[in-house]
Scaffold this active site. Structure first.
Site, PDB file in Angstrom:
ATOM      1  N   THR A 120     -24.279  31.342   1.965  1.00 39.88           N
ATOM      2  CA  THR A 120     -23.597  31.589   3.237  1.00 39.88           C
ATOM      3  C   THR A 120     -23.871  32.977   3.782  1.00 39.88           C
ATOM      4  O   THR A 120     -24.097  33.934   3.019  1.00 39.88           O
ATOM      5  CB  THR A 120     -22.072  31.428   3.043  1.00 39.88           C
ATOM      6  OG1 THR A 120     -21.399  31.857   4.223  1.00 39.88           O
ATOM      7  CG2 THR A 120     -21.567  32.269   1.883  1.00 39.88           C
ATOM      8  N   TYR A 144     -14.333  34.288  -0.629  1.00 37.73           N
ATOM      9  CA  TYR A 144     -15.360  33.262  -0.444  1.00 37.73           C
ATOM     10  C   TYR A 144     -16.755  33.886  -0.485  1.00 37.73           C
ATOM     11  O   TYR A 144     -17.621  33.444  -1.248  1.00 37.73           O
ATOM     12  CB  TYR A 144     -15.146  32.530   0.877  1.00 37.73           C
ATOM     13  CG  TYR A 144     -16.320  31.657   1.280  1.00 37.73           C
ATOM     14  CD1 TYR A 144     -16.796  30.657   0.437  1.00 37.73           C
ATOM     15  CD2 TYR A 144     -16.960  31.857   2.501  1.00 37.73           C
ATOM     16  CE1 TYR A 144     -17.876  29.867   0.802  1.00 37.73           C
ATOM     17  CE2 TYR A 144     -18.037  31.064   2.877  1.00 37.73           C
ATOM     18  CZ  TYR A 144     -18.495  30.082   2.022  1.00 37.73           C
ATOM     19  OH  TYR A 144     -19.568  29.303   2.383  1.00 37.73           O
TER      20      TYR A 144
END
Length: 338
Positions: A120, A144
């Site tokens: 990501t 995250y």
């Protein structure tokens, strides 16, 4: 060459993984999907063998790798909701980092040749430049992003002690749905802007919020690089081709190289819907950059990747049609019924 592949896709019942599985099967690959169905749907797995379980289950993973003679692993099984990661970091480190490490360790022991890792742009945090290249510093601002960056490094370390080669794909903003209408983003309480906006248009949400209208951008709202899920899926197949042809381990950004503002996205959703949305303007969220665009030069040059759905209206239309199918009760267990 694809017909020779025996591929394990973890998280293959989820949003992005299911689109990749569909393309792999269409190209003749033998695919096994491992998913715990915490976010995915077994019905979204088209043409592949499905195994219900966790990537951190060492015994199960070893059995799948050995019994099927797996030579390639594509790893999508991760939690991805940033606010949840802040509220419950342990959940994210356990799944995204620790269980990923168990999977990688099993792959090395089983002599897996290739590992394609779903990562990501959250690994960059808030880049200094709007156009973000792979050489930009990695400085995540939430659990995250940290959990995925740590998993990236673990993968590099395992590959350093084995013949296994890897491709790490850092996604920017994924959107859209299968143009054939079979599968899409079905998970409840998703936070992706285009999906949320389509839900609001269809009356599934009371409104759609704009977080910040005073950014130094063309209309004051944040600008992001939105990539259609099928173009992202083809990037994974291109990554596999690259590794199969002898390419060395690599990390690449996945985006179109240009962006749209929140207002521009909402205007297109309203156009597709045929009426205005109920838009609520509110303050910025901490850590949101004004603009975040993928420098995708490496993706294009190394993978010979060319997008097919680089059009905001096409992205919105496929999302809207999928959400309309959900609202009409046409989607059962993650798959649209004929």
């Amino acid at each position: 060459m694809r017909a020779m592949n025996k591929i394990l896709v973890t998280g293959g019942a989820g949003y992005i993984g299911s689109h990749v599985v569909k393309l792999l099967v269409r190209q003749g690959a033998e695919v096994v999907v491992l998913d715990n169905l915490s976010k995915g749907f077994a019905g979204a797995v088209i043409g592949a063998e499905f195994v219900h379980g966790n990537t951190g289950d060492r015994r199960l993973v070893k059995s799948i790798l050995g019994d099927h003679g797996i030579d390639t692993v594509m790893h999508f099984a991760a939690y991805t909701v940033v606010p949840e990661s802040v509220a419950n970091p342990g959940k994210y480190y356990q799944n995204n980092t620790f269980e990923a490490a168990t999977l990688m360790e099993c792959c090395v022991a089983a002599n897996v040749s290739r590992f394609v890792f779903s990562s990501t742009a959250a690994t960059y945090g808030v880049p200094e430049q709007a156009l973000c290249s792979e050489s930009a510093p990695t400085n995540p601002i939430n659990p995250y992003g940290h959990s995925k960056l740590m998993a990236e490094q673990i993968l590099r370390d395992f590959c350093a002690i084995s013949p296994m080669q890897h491709a790490i794909l850092r996604y920017f903003n994924v959107a859209g749905a299968d143009p054939e209408g079979e599968i899409g983003q079905t998970t409840a309480e998703a936070t992706l802007l285009i999906k949320v906006a389509c839900e609001a248009a269809l009356g599934l949400r009371d409104d759609i919020k704009i977080f910040g209208t005073d950014f130094p951008t063309r209309d004051g709202t944040g600008v992001r690089d939105y990539i259609h899920v099928v173009d992202l899926a083809t990037a994974h197949l291109a990554a596999l081709d690259y590794l199969e042809s002898g390419g060395s381990s690599i990390t690449v950004n996945c985006g179109y190289g240009h962006g749209f503002s929140v207002r521009e996205v909402l205007d297109v959703v309203a156009e597709v819907h045929g009426k205005a949305l109920n838009v609520v303007e509110t303050s910025r969220r901490p850590g949101d950059p004004a603009e975040l665009i993928a420098d995708n030069a490496l993706l294009r040059s190394q993978f010979n990747w060319q997008p097919a759905y680089d059009d905001l209206k096409a992205i919105v239309r496929t999302t809207y049609d999928w959400q309309a199918a959900i609202a009409a009760g046409e989607v059962v267990d993650g798959r649209r019924q004929a």
